[in-house]
Design a protein around this motif. Sequence first.
Motif, PDB file in Angstrom:
ATOM      1  N   ARG A  29       0.850  -1.184   0.000  1.00  0.00           N
ATOM      2  CA  ARG A  29       0.000   0.000   0.000  1.00  0.00           C
ATOM      3  C   ARG A  29       0.884   1.230   0.000  1.00  0.00           C
ATOM      4  O   ARG A  29       1.905   1.277   0.676  1.00  0.00           O
ATOM      5  N   ILE A  63      -2.064  -1.150  -3.870  1.00  0.00           N
ATOM      6  CA  ILE A  63      -3.395  -0.904  -3.331  1.00  0.00           C
ATOM      7  C   ILE A  63      -3.454   0.579  -3.006  1.00  0.00           C
ATOM      8  O   ILE A  63      -2.888   1.032  -2.015  1.00  0.00           O
ATOM      9  N   ASP A  64      -4.120   1.357  -3.865  1.00  0.00           N
ATOM     10  CA  ASP A  64      -3.992   2.807  -3.803  1.00  0.00           C
ATOM     11  C   ASP A  64      -5.248   3.455  -4.357  1.00  0.00           C
ATOM     12  O   ASP A  64      -5.813   2.992  -5.347  1.00  0.00           O
ATOM     13  N   ASP A  65      -5.693   4.539  -3.731  1.00  0.00           N
ATOM     14  CA  ASP A  65      -6.940   5.180  -4.138  1.00  0.00           C
ATOM     15  C   ASP A  65      -6.738   6.457  -4.936  1.00  0.00           C
ATOM     16  O   ASP A  65      -7.717   7.149  -5.258  1.00  0.00           O
ATOM     17  N   THR A  71      -7.957   6.737 -14.640  1.00  0.00           N
ATOM     18  CA  THR A  71      -8.760   6.051 -13.626  1.00  0.00           C
ATOM     19  C   THR A  71     -10.131   5.681 -14.180  1.00  0.00           C
ATOM     20  O   THR A  71     -10.785   6.488 -14.853  1.00  0.00           O
ATOM     21  N   ALA A  98      -2.590   0.763 -10.126  1.00  0.00           N
ATOM     22  CA  ALA A  98      -3.192   1.034  -8.819  1.00  0.00           C
ATOM     23  C   ALA A  98      -4.607   0.473  -8.796  1.00  0.00           C
ATOM     24  O   ALA A  98      -5.393   0.723  -9.712  1.00  0.00           O
ATOM     25  N   HIS A 100      -8.082  -0.127  -6.242  1.00  0.00           N
ATOM     26  CA  HIS A 100      -8.733   0.324  -5.002  1.00  0.00           C
ATOM     27  C   HIS A 100     -10.177  -0.150  -5.004  1.00  0.00           C
ATOM     28  O   HIS A 100     -10.865  -0.086  -6.032  1.00  0.00           O
ATOM     29  N   CYS A 101     -10.643  -0.642  -3.876  1.00  0.00           N
ATOM     30  CA  CYS A 101     -12.039  -1.041  -3.702  1.00  0.00           C
ATOM     31  C   CYS A 101     -12.645  -0.188  -2.595  1.00  0.00           C
ATOM     32  O   CYS A 101     -12.480  -0.509  -1.399  1.00  0.00           O
ATOM     33  N   PRO A 102     -13.308   0.914  -2.943  1.00  0.00           N
ATOM     34  CA  PRO A 102     -13.801   1.836  -1.907  1.00  0.00           C
ATOM     35  C   PRO A 102     -14.847   1.218  -0.992  1.00  0.00           C
ATOM     36  O   PRO A 102     -15.041   1.704   0.130  1.00  0.00           O
ATOM     37  N   GLY A 106      -8.759  -2.704   2.667  1.00  0.00           N
ATOM     38  CA  GLY A 106      -7.642  -3.116   1.821  1.00  0.00           C
ATOM     39  C   GLY A 106      -7.222  -4.553   2.029  1.00  0.00           C
ATOM     40  O   GLY A 106      -6.711  -5.199   1.120  1.00  0.00           O
TER      41      GLY A 106
END
Length: 461
Positions: A29, A63-65, A71, A98, A100-102, A106
């Motif tokens: 992350r 793992i990054d938002d 995107t 990258a 990400h799963c909002p 994580g």
Amino acid sequence: MARTFLPLSPAHRVGLFLSSRLPPLRLRRRHPNVPMAATTAYHPDRAAASRQPWILFDAFADIDDRRNGTTVQASTSNKKTIQVSIWPAAPPAPSRLAVHCPDLQGDVFREVPRILCSADDLLLIRVDIGCPAVAPWEKGDYFIYRILWGELPLLQLLPKPGPFHDDEVGLLPRGDHFTVAALSFATHGHNLHLFNSETWSWACFSDVPVAAPQRPFPIQIHRDSARLHHHCTSTVITLGGSGGTMGWVDLWRGILFCDVLSSSSSPQLRGVPVPLPGPLLKHGKRIEGCPKSYRGIAVVDGSLKMVEMEARASGAAYPDSETGHLNFRVDEWELSTYTNSRITGAWEDWNLDAEFRASSAMIDGAMRRQLLHCGLMMHDAGLGTQRELQNLHTSQPALGLDGEGVVYLLARAKYMQSKAWVIAVNMAENKIQALAEFGTDRSMGLSLAYCPSRISSYVDM
């Protein structure tokens, strides 16, 4: 089950490998104060950094938002939101994917999301976030990430496929459409799994025959190298053309080609050899294990390009407290590149292009200072220790996709050290051209760490 072979004797030290089917890696992350793809790189041609016809992806995602112009979001098979971005960088610096799963924490990822393959403007990504599985061989969700000219990126969830390994799948771009093709080994032959983007469905052909087997080896293969008699796919390449030719490559043995767009309802395979392993030809060494630490292949301008790395070690192996593995001294490593433009199936189609020996490499003053500064090379007169270029632990040679004859490979000061660098070797000029830090914050082992891709040529940088 993945197996680790550690150095046990001088004869076996250069045969070290890890199976490409490794257990889950520790998720990486991004720290909130560290920018994406923060990497230390030295590249003497600064103008080249703005020209990126291809990039070298870190095959394992962050793992990054964070978001940028690449995107895009989609839904997983269990109706959770997933976000994907790419962060390009000029080789040898690694580009990053990258994920990400909002909707989820994580740590929901069972494995690090990874890029399985790339072709033109396409990426095939596998994400395992605990999606409901209906069969034990299922490994999560498969997504197509695509960048079309003048349009927003697309992220599309594929229907659940049949059973195949990560190394066995490739992509075939077809204008506005594409095909995903996987060739898996079965008890009585091979099964060909084809996904057609026009019908958005999979088809499977069972027991696909090898109609034109690979030609016999030009030398006798000793029983110690019986691995060469059996095809085990290392990677997949795409030639394209009217038949949609794709190749399943065993980097030790050869290639099984198939025209996946053939109008015939009975696809067939044909074998084409790759150059015999140098350690076998030159030194009579046995060939075993995973070849991806030593060999790489690419299609460049319609020709097959191959690179092989060979290393020599000496002395007794010893425990290393930093890595927790046995370490050993490397005395020399060499690179050889080959081209096959005819692809007829003859051994003679392969031509040697260039050779490189680390101990004879040209290293200018600026590059030498960088190698010393990053710790790959070391001179300590007080302790009487030194480490030169030829003493580095190198692996996973990869060919640049621009046809300029540059080979990229991972370099470490110690075997299995977490801190790794990518070195760019200019084969024609026999010199170290550039280097970049690859990563230090996760254990990469010897699994395939990067994925060359041309998707950057479709991105407005």
